[in-house]
Design an enzyme around this catalytic site. Structure first.
Site, PDB file in Angstrom:
ATOM      1  N   SER A  82      47.937  28.961  25.408  1.00 20.86           N
ATOM      2  CA  SER A  82      48.671  29.295  24.308  1.00 20.86           C
ATOM      3  C   SER A  82      48.013  29.790  22.920  1.00 20.86           C
ATOM      4  O   SER A  82      46.863  29.758  22.989  1.00 20.86           O
ATOM      5  CB  SER A  82      49.468  27.760  23.728  1.00 20.86           C
ATOM      6  OG  SER A  82      50.631  28.012  22.839  1.00 20.86           O
ATOM      7  N   ASP A  83      49.065  30.626  22.310  1.00 24.29           N
ATOM      8  CA  ASP A  83      48.688  31.290  21.156  1.00 24.29           C
ATOM      9  C   ASP A  83      49.606  31.368  19.957  1.00 24.29           C
ATOM     10  O   ASP A  83      50.911  31.304  20.395  1.00 24.29           O
ATOM     11  CB  ASP A  83      48.231  32.928  21.467  1.00 24.29           C
ATOM     12  CG  ASP A  83      47.315  33.375  20.342  1.00 24.29           C
ATOM     13  OD1 ASP A  83      46.064  33.233  20.279  1.00 24.29           O
ATOM     14  OD2 ASP A  83      48.046  34.302  19.359  1.00 24.29           O
ATOM     15  N   GLN A  84      49.366  31.441  18.701  1.00 23.10           N
ATOM     16  CA  GLN A  84      50.354  31.403  17.724  1.00 23.10           C
ATOM     17  C   GLN A  84      49.975  32.485  16.813  1.00 23.10           C
ATOM     18  O   GLN A  84      48.671  32.771  16.327  1.00 23.10           O
ATOM     19  CB  GLN A  84      50.395  30.088  17.180  1.00 23.10           C
ATOM     20  CG  GLN A  84      51.500  29.990  16.008  1.00 23.10           C
ATOM     21  CD  GLN A  84      51.610  28.526  15.432  1.00 23.10           C
ATOM     22  OE1 GLN A  84      50.701  28.357  14.476  1.00 23.10           O
ATOM     23  NE2 GLN A  84      52.391  27.914  15.798  1.00 23.10           N
TER      24      GLN A  84
END
Length: 212
Positions: A82-84
């Site tokens: 995941s990355d934001q």
């Protein structure tokens, strides 16, 4: 790091080794809500955006690369990456790193809407076709920041010190007091791991959640 000695089971009965490809304590805490045992493996990636890359494309690429990097080290596993990326007027807002940068971020965002792109990738290392191993999704959250004076923003930062958070606010903590509105189809996305999207992906990968 393993949180249980038993493995989640796929729908066809084979055990699934679940791995979170992240160094984030927030993502670990969120994943623990599902009650599934998992391991943590930290990917080693350059997370800087590429030239001309949109915020959504950056988040999706990094989520996929994180999962793929760990899957290459741990074949046969189901890996979560995941990355934001936070954006204001299309400009990426990174982690502030220190108090001065965090205050500048909050000053720039007050009274404004900030879009958080939280990208998710579930990489099934058991897939017969490597091209079909990855499921990816960008879950977007629109956050409206309150129009607060510098003194309040500075006081908040000194109390919570959210210097490792894109956007300089912990919505799961005291940072909720500087937010006016959160609009999202997945309430956990803003914290860093969209669990509604994730549970759908894991189901498609054969992970069972409710077993007698």
């Amino acid at each position: 790091m393993t949180f249980s000695t038993t493995s989640p089971s796929a729908a066809h009965g084979a055990p699934v080794r679940l791995v979170l490809a992240s160094s984030s304590a927030y993502r670990k805490e969120l994943l623990q809500r599902l009650g599934l045992p998992f391991e943590v493996a930290v990917p080693d990636l350059d997370e800087r955006p590429l030239a001309g890359e949109t915020p959504s494309a950056t988040a999706l690429r990094l989520a996929r690369e994180k999962a793929a990097a760990v899957a290459a080290r741990l074949p046969g596993c189901v890996v979560i990456g995941s990355d934001q990326v936070a954006t204001l007027d299309g400009e990426q807002i990174g982690k502030p790193g220190d108090h001065a940068n965090a205050l500048l971020q909050l000053q720039k965002m007050r009274g404004r809407e900030v879009v958080f792109h939280t990208a998710l990738c579930v990489w099934d290392g058991r897939a017969a076709d490597p091209a079909a191993a990855a499921q990816v999704e960008d879950v977007q959250t629109v956050v409206t920041f309150r129009d607060l004076p510098d003194a309040e923003l500075d006081a908040y930062l000194r109390i919570e010190q959210p210097y490792d958070c894109a956007g300089s606010a912990k919505n799961e903590g005291l940072g909720i007091a500087i937010l006016e509105r959160i609009t999202s189809g997945d309430p956990t996305a803003l914290t860093g791991l969209p669990l509604i999207a994730l549970t759908g992906m894991l189901r498609r990968a054969g992970v069972a959640f409710f077993q007698a």
